[in-house]
Design a protein around this motif. Structure first.
Motif, PDB file in Angstrom:
ATOM      1  N   ILE A 205       0.840  -1.192   0.000  1.00 40.64           N
ATOM      2  CA  ILE A 205       0.000   0.000   0.000  1.00 40.64           C
ATOM      3  C   ILE A 205       0.881   1.250   0.000  1.00 40.64           C
ATOM      4  O   ILE A 205       2.108   1.163  -0.045  1.00 40.64           O
ATOM      5  N   GLY A 206       0.242   2.421   0.051  1.00 39.17           N
ATOM      6  CA  GLY A 206       0.963   3.671  -0.006  1.00 39.17           C
ATOM      7  C   GLY A 206       1.909   3.881   1.160  1.00 39.17           C
ATOM      8  O   GLY A 206       1.694   3.379   2.268  1.00 39.17           O
TER       9      GLY A 206
ATOM     10  N   PRO B  50       0.108   8.108   1.173  1.00 39.08           N
ATOM     11  CA  PRO B  50      -0.763   7.007   1.607  1.00 39.08           C
ATOM     12  C   PRO B  50      -1.871   6.693   0.608  1.00 39.08           C
ATOM     13  O   PRO B  50      -2.278   7.545  -0.189  1.00 39.08           O
ATOM     14  N   THR B  51      -2.339   5.472   0.673  1.00 44.46           N
ATOM     15  CA  THR B  51      -3.519   5.081  -0.091  1.00 44.46           C
ATOM     16  C   THR B  51      -4.725   5.802   0.492  1.00 44.46           C
ATOM     17  O   THR B  51      -4.964   5.721   1.696  1.00 44.46           O
TER      18      THR B  51
ATOM     19  N   SER C 144       4.254   2.281  -1.776  1.00 48.19           N
ATOM     20  CA  SER C 144       3.819   2.804  -3.073  1.00 48.19           C
ATOM     21  C   SER C 144       3.494   4.291  -3.021  1.00 48.19           C
ATOM     22  O   SER C 144       3.519   4.925  -1.973  1.00 48.19           O
ATOM     23  N   ASN C 145       3.130   4.840  -4.191  1.00 49.33           N
ATOM     24  CA  ASN C 145       2.697   6.232  -4.301  1.00 49.33           C
ATOM     25  C   ASN C 145       1.220   6.374  -3.962  1.00 49.33           C
ATOM     26  O   ASN C 145       0.616   7.406  -4.254  1.00 49.33           O
ATOM     27  N   GLY C 146       0.641   5.331  -3.401  1.00 46.40           N
ATOM     28  CA  GLY C 146      -0.777   5.368  -3.054  1.00 46.40           C
ATOM     29  C   GLY C 146      -1.554   4.226  -3.650  1.00 46.40           C
ATOM     30  O   GLY C 146      -2.623   3.861  -3.157  1.00 46.40           O
ATOM     31  N   CYS C 147      -1.020   3.635  -4.721  1.00 41.47           N
ATOM     32  CA  CYS C 147      -1.702   2.503  -5.352  1.00 41.47           C
ATOM     33  C   CYS C 147      -1.591   1.251  -4.489  1.00 41.47           C
ATOM     34  O   CYS C 147      -0.766   1.163  -3.587  1.00 41.47           O
ATOM     35  N   VAL C 148      -2.422   0.281  -4.820  1.00 40.90           N
ATOM     36  CA  VAL C 148      -2.365  -1.034  -4.177  1.00 40.90           C
ATOM     37  C   VAL C 148      -1.649  -1.976  -5.134  1.00 40.90           C
ATOM     38  O   VAL C 148      -2.095  -2.165  -6.269  1.00 40.90           O
TER      39      VAL C 148
END
Length: 283
Positions: free
Chosen positions: A187-188, A193-194, A255-259
């Motif tokens: 996750i992010g 964050p996601t 991540s950059n927010g993606c799952v």
């Protein structure tokens, strides 16, 4: 298929985007394990209650009302009253043509919802109903809803649901209220964050590079909560769900927010999730 832009862990415009280094490219939506958990099935909803309330009329919208796009939603729409709800949303709607979206039943028209965005058919989940009106989740903005009069659109059945639990770093797929699969995911990061709350599958897009295991990404309606925290090329991206080539990232906040999903998990989602599928991200 049309190309949508992901923020690579934050989906964006109309072409797949990648983060610096191995990133999570998620572009706009152009036009699937581990052992199941035993958490209770999400309850079905929403279901309209019997009412004798009168139907509030819709004010005629001005012709120059802005149109919701992949990167822009005008202000003034109300907050989602239940952003962390795990209730299944069994109905979506597809505008037959651009429709004015209001801030309340009988309220002020704030924008037009188009029937397609960058060539992708728009299907939005219905989260509430009042006499003559339906409230829907909006694309390109987080945790906001809009109200549509009950005409000018086609109802769509939504069988599937996805729940992402950030604390557990898991993604669970449900169908017709029955849990199908749960996977450990990435996750992010703390900085990117996601986004929390309810959103939905806006569409899918192709990806570039072996880091995505050669699979399409699912582009969500959600966008980065802090556009300034992501790389400049991703600031107009949307959050996405996509495969990742390295198993070591799963179970981490990177991540950059993606799952990020295992390859077989992403194949399962791509084979089963349709546009409009509700996604709820909880802490």
């Amino acid at each position: 298929m049309p190309a949508l832009v992901l923020a690579f862990c934050a989906l964006g415009g109309a072409a797949a985007v990648t983060e610096p280094g191995p990133v999570d490219p998620v572009a706009e939506p152009p036009t699937t394990a581990t052992a199941p958990t035993t958490s209770p099935a999400p309850k079905a909803g929403p279901s309209p209650s019997p009412t004798v309330d009168r139907v509030l009329p819709a004010t005629k919208p001005p012709e120059d009302l802005p149109v919701i796009s992949y990167v822009h939603v005008p202000k003034g729409f109300p907050a989602d009253p239940s952003p962390a709800s795990l209730a299944h949303l069994p109905e979506g709607l597809h505008p037959k043509h651009k429709l004015a979206v209001y801030d309340a039943p009988g309220g002020k028209p704030r924008a037009y919802l188009p029937s397609t965005i960058r060539g992708v058919t728009v299907i939005v989940p219905v989260v509430a109903k009042k006499p003559g009106w339906s409230a829907v989740l909006l694309p390109s903005v987080n945790r906001r809803i809009g109200w549509l009069p009950d005409h000018g659109w086609r109802a769509e059945t939504l069988r599937d649901q996805v729940v992402v639990r950030l604390g557990e770093r898991t993604l669970t797929w449900w169908r017709d209220g029955v849990q199908q699969k749960t996977w450990t995911v990435a996750i992010g990061s703390e900085r990117t964050p996601t986004p929390l709350g309810r959103t939905f599958v806006l569409g899918r897009t192709g990806t570039h590079g072996e880091v995505y295991a050669g699979l399409d990404a699912l582009v969500l309606g959600a966008v980065p909560d802090d556009r300034g925290a992501v790389a400049p090329g991703l600031k107009d991206a949307h959050t996405g769900i996509h495969a990742w080539y390295r198993k070591s990232v799963f179970g981490r906040n990177v991540s950059n927010g993606c799952v990020r999903m295992p390859k077989d998990a992403q194949e399962t989602l791509l084979a089963n999730l349709a546009a409009g599928t509700p996604i709820t991200v909880v802490a």
